[in-house]
Enzyme design. Structure first.
Site, PDB file in Angstrom:
ATOM      1  N   ASP A  58       8.906 -10.818   0.334  1.00  0.00           N
ATOM      2  CA  ASP A  58       7.577 -10.926  -0.293  1.00  0.00           C
ATOM      3  C   ASP A  58       7.668 -11.458  -1.727  1.00  0.00           C
ATOM      4  O   ASP A  58       7.097 -10.856  -2.661  1.00  0.00           O
ATOM      5  CB  ASP A  58       6.879  -9.547  -0.349  1.00  0.00           C
ATOM      6  CG  ASP A  58       6.925  -8.776   0.961  1.00  0.00           C
ATOM      7  OD1 ASP A  58       6.870  -9.415   2.023  1.00  0.00           O
ATOM      8  OD2 ASP A  58       7.001  -7.524   0.919  1.00  0.00           O
TER       9      ASP A  58
ATOM     10  N   GLU B  49      -2.474 -10.301   6.265  1.00  0.00           N
ATOM     11  CA  GLU B  49      -1.910  -9.678   5.055  1.00  0.00           C
ATOM     12  C   GLU B  49      -1.378 -10.800   4.140  1.00  0.00           C
ATOM     13  O   GLU B  49      -1.556 -11.981   4.409  1.00  0.00           O
ATOM     14  CB  GLU B  49      -0.778  -8.694   5.405  1.00  0.00           C
ATOM     15  CG  GLU B  49       0.396  -9.336   6.113  1.00  0.00           C
ATOM     16  CD  GLU B  49       1.451  -8.326   6.585  1.00  0.00           C
ATOM     17  OE1 GLU B  49       1.299  -7.109   6.397  1.00  0.00           O
ATOM     18  OE2 GLU B  49       2.452  -8.779   7.180  1.00  0.00           O
TER      19      GLU B  49
HETATM   20  O1  FUB Z   1       7.320  -5.841   2.753  1.00  0.00           O
HETATM   21  C1  FUB Z   1       6.447  -4.931   3.389  1.00  0.00           C
HETATM   22  C2  FUB Z   1       5.292  -5.639   4.000  1.00  0.00           C
HETATM   23  O2  FUB Z   1       5.757  -6.593   4.944  1.00  0.00           O
HETATM   24  C3  FUB Z   1       4.462  -6.453   3.038  1.00  0.00           C
HETATM   25  O3  FUB Z   1       3.648  -5.683   2.201  1.00  0.00           O
HETATM   26  C4  FUB Z   1       3.761  -7.309   4.029  1.00  0.00           C
HETATM   27  O4  FUB Z   1       3.065  -8.385   3.490  1.00  0.00           O
HETATM   28  C5  FUB Z   1       4.913  -7.736   4.915  1.00  0.00           C
HETATM   29  O5  FUB Z   1       5.631  -8.805   4.356  1.00  0.00           O
END
Ligand code: FUB
Length: 323
Positions: A15, A222
């Protein structure tokens, strides 16, 4: 640079949120680790406990690890799982916005403050009032206003809310209903709270209709990111279970935004998550994949590749497997 480059082969980082501060690129990633927790749709296997900060003088240059800048143990309201974060600067102070579950296992957004882009970051006593879900992206507009974009479905708990309130039963929309929207909110002058109720960031199709929940190749899941290109606002995001990074264009920070296309096709690993940055007149996509861990989706490695636009401002898509 038409081939991607792994940024930090020594450890698993995901991320990556990249920004230019003090003429350098700073990267704020999640710090993946092997927790032994079995994989599930709730994302319990992403059990991260701290953040590191990285900097680079140039995209091809050495990557400096500035070490641990925030630990779950030091956050007063901590439950577990430090997920995606982002950092912005105002008046010489650096504000890190992060996602973490509180003591009731509810995801909230927190703020931690530093005097330098490389931390250490000191967390506030409480999460941001009225915050929920995950994946904050901090965006400074040319007007001097700062906005936070956030939200994530399933493990990120966005489906538990409508109009910023918990709903019961907490169900996903039907396929023919409007998709769940990411949220956008203007930050308070002190950067520590929301200055208003979060609003839905609506993504429209080419006919001006909101994307539907069943449109899994296009709708938001997301990983919000906002950048500006030639005066227009580009909102990019992951489609989650269809594993794409897509983007939509609008003419103000709140939208609405119109879906434009795919930036990154699926990578190795379930999640896909990115940031977009201009540095020395070139554009870059920072992202992650699970190639170095042999496909373990909770052990991801951060990468960078150049991003290009056509003459109409459309982003040229990148192949997640061969780039
Ligand atoms: O890294 C944990 C979670 O996985 C992130 O918050 C999401 O966007 C996904 O990448």
């Amino acid at each position: 640079m038409n081939k991607s480059k792994y940024l930090y082969p020594k450890d698993y980082m995901a991320d990556p949120s990249a920004h230019v501060f003090e003429d350098k690129i700073y990267i704020y990633p999640s710090h993946d680790r092997e927790s032994g927790i079995p994989e599930n749709d709730n994302g319990d296997h992403f059990d991260m406990q701290d953040y590191h900060v990285f900097s680079l003088e140039d995209v091809q240059g050495d990557v400096v690890d500035h070490g641990k800048v925030l630990d779950v143990k030091d956050i007063p309201w901590a439950g577990r799982q430090l997920w995606d974060s982002d950092v912005t600067e105002k008046n010489g102070k650096y504000y890190m916005y992060f996602s973490m579950k509180d003591k009731n296992d509810v995801f909230r957004l927190g703020v931690a403050v530093a005097s330098q882009p490389y931390g250490p970051f000191v967390p506030q006593e409480h999460p941001i009032k009225g915050s929920y879900s995950i994946d904050p992206c901090a965006f400074k507009d040319a007007t001097g206003d700062y906005y936070l974009y956030f939200g994530g479905i399933w493990g990120g708990q966005l489906q538990f809310y409508r109009n910023n309130k918990i709903i019961s039963p907490n169900e996903l929309p039907q396929d023919h209903e409007d998709a769940l929207s990411p949220k956008v909110v203007k930050l308070s002058a002190d950067m520590l709270e929301f200055s208003e109720e979060p609003k839905d960031l609506v993504i429209l199709d080419k006919n001006g209709n909101p994307l539907k929940h069943g449109d899994t190749q296009k709708r938001f899941f997301e990983a919000s990111w906002m950048h500006k290109y030639q005066g227009r606002y580009y909102f990019s995001y992951s489609t989650g279970d269809s594993h794409l990074i897509c983007y939509a264009i609008g003419d103000n920070p709140y939208g609405p935004f119109t879906y434009e296309g795919v930036i990154l096709s699926p990578v190795v690993g379930w999640t896909t998550h990115h940031s977009i940055l201009e540095f020395k007149d070139k554009w870059y996509l920072f992202y992650h994949d699970s190639v170095p861990s042999g496909g373990k989706t909770w052990l991801r490695s951060m990468k960078v590749i150049e991003l290009t636009y056509d003459e109409n401002g459309h982003i040229m898509p990148i192949d997640g497997l061969s780039s």
